[in-house]
Write a protein that holds these residues in place. Structure first.
Motif, PDB file in Angstrom:
ATOM      1  N   THR A 150      53.609  16.985 -95.499  1.00 25.40           N
ATOM      2  CA  THR A 150      53.020  15.667 -95.688  1.00 25.40           C
ATOM      3  C   THR A 150      53.790  14.595 -94.722  1.00 25.40           C
ATOM      4  O   THR A 150      55.161  14.827 -95.062  1.00 25.40           O
ATOM      5  CB  THR A 150      52.921  15.220 -97.313  1.00 25.40           C
ATOM      6  N   PHE A 151      53.229  13.753 -94.213  1.00 29.90           N
ATOM      7  CA  PHE A 151      54.043  12.964 -93.261  1.00 29.90           C
ATOM      8  C   PHE A 151      53.735  11.427 -93.791  1.00 29.90           C
ATOM      9  O   PHE A 151      52.392  11.131 -93.994  1.00 29.90           O
ATOM     10  CB  PHE A 151      53.721  13.093 -91.919  1.00 29.90           C
ATOM     11  N   ILE A 152      54.762  10.757 -93.989  1.00 30.89           N
ATOM     12  CA  ILE A 152      54.572   9.489 -94.352  1.00 30.89           C
ATOM     13  C   ILE A 152      55.033   8.335 -93.545  1.00 30.89           C
ATOM     14  O   ILE A 152      56.206   8.496 -93.099  1.00 30.89           O
ATOM     15  CB  ILE A 152      55.077   8.898 -95.855  1.00 30.89           C
ATOM     16  N   GLU A 153      54.322   7.399 -92.792  1.00 25.13           N
ATOM     17  CA  GLU A 153      54.800   6.589 -91.906  1.00 25.13           C
ATOM     18  C   GLU A 153      55.844   5.623 -92.280  1.00 25.13           C
ATOM     19  O   GLU A 153      55.526   5.110 -93.494  1.00 25.13           O
ATOM     20  CB  GLU A 153      53.479   5.675 -91.035  1.00 25.13           C
ATOM     21  N   MET A 154      57.065   5.260 -91.733  1.00 30.15           N
ATOM     22  CA  MET A 154      57.931   4.144 -92.140  1.00 30.15           C
ATOM     23  C   MET A 154      57.368   3.048 -92.373  1.00 30.15           C
ATOM     24  O   MET A 154      57.755   2.224 -93.469  1.00 30.15           O
ATOM     25  CB  MET A 154      58.966   4.162 -91.142  1.00 30.15           C
ATOM     26  N   GLY A 155      56.352   2.486 -91.846  1.00 25.76           N
ATOM     27  CA  GLY A 155      55.661   1.481 -92.052  1.00 25.76           C
ATOM     28  C   GLY A 155      55.095   1.221 -93.618  1.00 25.76           C
ATOM     29  O   GLY A 155      54.736  -0.061 -94.139  1.00 25.76           O
ATOM     30  N   GLN A 156      54.804   2.480 -94.251  1.00 26.42           N
ATOM     31  CA  GLN A 156      54.060   2.415 -95.414  1.00 26.42           C
ATOM     32  C   GLN A 156      55.069   2.385 -96.527  1.00 26.42           C
ATOM     33  O   GLN A 156      54.983   2.245 -97.687  1.00 26.42           O
ATOM     34  CB  GLN A 156      53.213   3.819 -95.503  1.00 26.42           C
ATOM     35  N   VAL A 157      56.537   2.956 -95.950  1.00 26.55           N
ATOM     36  CA  VAL A 157      57.305   3.270 -97.082  1.00 26.55           C
ATOM     37  C   VAL A 157      58.066   1.670 -97.442  1.00 26.55           C
ATOM     38  O   VAL A 157      58.556   1.065 -96.698  1.00 26.55           O
ATOM     39  CB  VAL A 157      58.614   4.206 -96.449  1.00 26.55           C
ATOM     40  N   LYS A 158      57.819   1.547 -98.872  1.00 23.89           N
ATOM     41  CA  LYS A 158      58.671   0.211 -99.289  1.00 23.89           C
ATOM     42  C   LYS A 158      59.978   0.469 -99.642  1.00 23.89           C
ATOM     43  O   LYS A 158      60.946  -0.186 -99.431  1.00 23.89           O
ATOM     44  CB  LYS A 158      57.898  -0.073-100.571  1.00 23.89           C
ATOM     45  N   ASP A 159      60.158   1.673-100.307  1.00 28.06           N
ATOM     46  CA  ASP A 159      61.797   2.272-100.846  1.00 28.06           C
ATOM     47  C   ASP A 159      61.618   3.499-101.335  1.00 28.06           C
ATOM     48  O   ASP A 159      60.625   4.053-101.518  1.00 28.06           O
ATOM     49  CB  ASP A 159      62.087   1.098-101.946  1.00 28.06           C
ATOM     50  N   VAL A 160      62.877   3.999-101.330  1.00 29.69           N
ATOM     51  CA  VAL A 160      63.068   5.350-102.034  1.00 29.69           C
ATOM     52  C   VAL A 160      63.856   5.205-103.325  1.00 29.69           C
ATOM     53  O   VAL A 160      64.906   4.509-103.015  1.00 29.69           O
ATOM     54  CB  VAL A 160      63.673   6.340-101.250  1.00 29.69           C
ATOM     55  N   VAL A 161      63.397   5.483-104.404  1.00 29.10           N
ATOM     56  CA  VAL A 161      64.082   5.233-105.663  1.00 29.10           C
ATOM     57  C   VAL A 161      64.081   6.391-106.452  1.00 29.10           C
ATOM     58  O   VAL A 161      63.438   7.747-106.457  1.00 29.10           O
ATOM     59  CB  VAL A 161      63.384   4.247-106.555  1.00 29.10           C
ATOM     60  N   ILE A 162      65.147   6.491-107.356  1.00 28.65           N
ATOM     61  CA  ILE A 162      65.364   7.659-108.660  1.00 28.65           C
ATOM     62  C   ILE A 162      64.748   6.984-109.794  1.00 28.65           C
ATOM     63  O   ILE A 162      65.045   5.781-110.331  1.00 28.65           O
ATOM     64  CB  ILE A 162      66.708   7.904-108.880  1.00 28.65           C
ATOM     65  N   ASN A 163      63.766   7.539-110.208  1.00 30.36           N
ATOM     66  CA  ASN A 163      62.923   7.127-111.650  1.00 30.36           C
ATOM     67  C   ASN A 163      63.410   8.124-112.674  1.00 30.36           C
ATOM     68  O   ASN A 163      64.063   9.170-112.434  1.00 30.36           O
ATOM     69  CB  ASN A 163      61.608   7.233-111.162  1.00 30.36           C
ATOM     70  N   GLU A 164      62.967   7.736-114.013  1.00 30.67           N
ATOM     71  CA  GLU A 164      63.428   8.516-114.913  1.00 30.67           C
ATOM     72  C   GLU A 164      61.972   8.777-115.720  1.00 30.67           C
ATOM     73  O   GLU A 164      61.192   7.900-115.875  1.00 30.67           O
ATOM     74  CB  GLU A 164      64.408   7.938-115.780  1.00 30.67           C
ATOM     75  N   ALA A 165      61.797   9.678-116.514  1.00 28.85           N
ATOM     76  CA  ALA A 165      60.642  10.280-117.155  1.00 28.85           C
ATOM     77  C   ALA A 165      61.310  10.983-118.529  1.00 28.85           C
ATOM     78  O   ALA A 165      62.105  11.514-118.515  1.00 28.85           O
ATOM     79  CB  ALA A 165      59.798  11.143-116.327  1.00 28.85           C
ATOM     80  N   ILE A 166      60.427  10.892-119.590  1.00 28.52           N
ATOM     81  CA  ILE A 166      60.856  11.537-120.861  1.00 28.52           C
ATOM     82  C   ILE A 166      59.773  12.604-120.804  1.00 28.52           C
ATOM     83  O   ILE A 166      58.530  12.589-120.615  1.00 28.52           O
ATOM     84  CB  ILE A 166      60.435  10.711-122.123  1.00 28.52           C
ATOM     85  N   HIS A 167      60.498  13.868-120.744  1.00 26.49           N
ATOM     86  CA  HIS A 167      59.811  15.211-120.897  1.00 26.49           C
ATOM     87  C   HIS A 167      60.597  16.132-121.799  1.00 26.49           C
ATOM     88  O   HIS A 167      61.417  16.426-121.830  1.00 26.49           O
ATOM     89  CB  HIS A 167      59.820  16.055-119.344  1.00 26.49           C
ATOM     90  N   MET A 168      59.580  16.438-122.864  1.00 29.96           N
ATOM     91  CA  MET A 168      59.961  17.603-123.893  1.00 29.96           C
ATOM     92  C   MET A 168      61.168  17.112-124.633  1.00 29.96           C
ATOM     93  O   MET A 168      62.104  17.947-124.764  1.00 29.96           O
ATOM     94  CB  MET A 168      60.204  19.061-123.331  1.00 29.96           C
ATOM     95  N   GLN A 169      61.126  15.732-125.065  1.00 31.40           N
ATOM     96  CA  GLN A 169      62.283  15.129-125.860  1.00 31.40           C
ATOM     97  C   GLN A 169      63.560  15.079-125.074  1.00 31.40           C
ATOM     98  O   GLN A 169      64.908  15.110-125.570  1.00 31.40           O
ATOM     99  CB  GLN A 169      62.812  15.931-127.155  1.00 31.40           C
ATOM    100  N   LYS A 170      63.593  14.963-123.588  1.00 26.67           N
ATOM    101  CA  LYS A 170      64.762  14.753-122.878  1.00 26.67           C
ATOM    102  C   LYS A 170      64.513  13.954-121.942  1.00 26.67           C
ATOM    103  O   LYS A 170      63.270  13.845-121.215  1.00 26.67           O
ATOM    104  CB  LYS A 170      65.570  15.898-122.424  1.00 26.67           C
ATOM    105  N   VAL A 171      65.511  13.262-121.106  1.00 22.32           N
ATOM    106  CA  VAL A 171      65.202  12.188-120.083  1.00 22.32           C
ATOM    107  C   VAL A 171      65.528  13.320-118.841  1.00 22.32           C
ATOM    108  O   VAL A 171      66.551  13.532-118.708  1.00 22.32           O
ATOM    109  CB  VAL A 171      66.033  11.072-120.047  1.00 22.32           C
ATOM    110  N   ILE A 172      64.465  13.177-117.878  1.00 23.61           N
ATOM    111  CA  ILE A 172      64.781  13.919-116.453  1.00 23.61           C
ATOM    112  C   ILE A 172      64.564  12.745-115.604  1.00 23.61           C
ATOM    113  O   ILE A 172      63.754  11.768-115.699  1.00 23.61           O
ATOM    114  CB  ILE A 172      63.899  14.896-116.207  1.00 23.61           C
ATOM    115  N   TYR A 173      65.189  12.764-114.454  1.00 19.59           N
ATOM    116  CA  TYR A 173      65.324  11.889-113.335  1.00 19.59           C
ATOM    117  C   TYR A 173      64.673  12.652-112.161  1.00 19.59           C
ATOM    118  O   TYR A 173      64.686  13.796-111.851  1.00 19.59           O
ATOM    119  CB  TYR A 173      66.752  11.523-113.029  1.00 19.59           C
TER     120      TYR A 173
END
Length: 188
Positions: free
Chosen positions: A112-135
């Motif tokens: 998959t290719f994403i043009e740089m004009g479409q990219v706002k930012d690259v971030v680390i996000n977190e989610a709760i999965h099976m009673q633990k936090v994953i990044y």
């Protein structure tokens, strides 16, 4: 210039991060998971075929053995071609865009290719999965109607699921290139 470091995935499986810098504004970051183990594949196949042989011994119908062999082979092909991802890579080119590639165990690649004009930012996000936090690392795509908004979130490394220490390495590399793009003079 390429370097490789070892990390663990969110499930504790060893993974490797390979960083390759092609130029000041072009980096390739690849996360490679464990290869398919022939021992586990043989054990699963043997278990299915032994169960089929047990059913064959009970009902004396050769169709049971044929079906077990056929289903096992088709299942293996589907697993290798559509499920088991050996490597996920991210090629960040500051002037062009971001290419996300997944290499499957069968040799198939999905890109998959994403043009740089479409990219706002690259971030680390977190989610709760099976009673633990994953990044997880994700690319935020800019909303065309609202420059301050986000139209889509594209998660990265979904198969290998690297832990936070590995994600920080990838994040820093991506941010260095994104910062170069922001500070470079805009030509019209």
């Amino acid at each position: 210039m390429a370097e490789e470091r070892r990390f663990l995935s969110a499930s504790g499986v060893p993974i490797a991060l390979r960083r390759r810098q092609h130029s000041a504004s072009c980096r390739e970051l690849a996360v490679r998971g464990p290869r398919l183990q022939l021992r586990s594949l043989s054990a699963a196949t043997s278990a299915v075929w032994l169960a089929a042989y047990g059913l064959f011994a009970l009902c004396e119908n050769s169709l049971v053995l044929s079906a077990a062999i056929f289903i096992t082979l088709i299942g293996l092909i589907i697993y290798l071609h559509f499920v088991k991802i050996d490597q996920e890579s991210l090629l960040v080119i500051g002037s062009l865009g971001i290419q996300v590639t997944s290499a499957y165990a069968s040799g198939k690649e999905s890109t998959t290719f994403i043009e740089m004009g479409q990219v706002k930012d690259v971030v680390i996000n977190e989610a709760i999965h099976m009673q633990k936090v994953i990044y997880y690392l994700c690319i935020l795509l800019q909303d065309p109607e609202d420059p301050q908004g986000v139209s889509e979130v594209v998660p990265l490394f979904q198969s290998s699921k690297p832990r936070l220490d590995c994600l920080i390495e990838v994040y820093k590399s991506c941010q260095e290139i994104l910062e170069q793009r922001k500070t470079a003079p805009q030509s019209s």
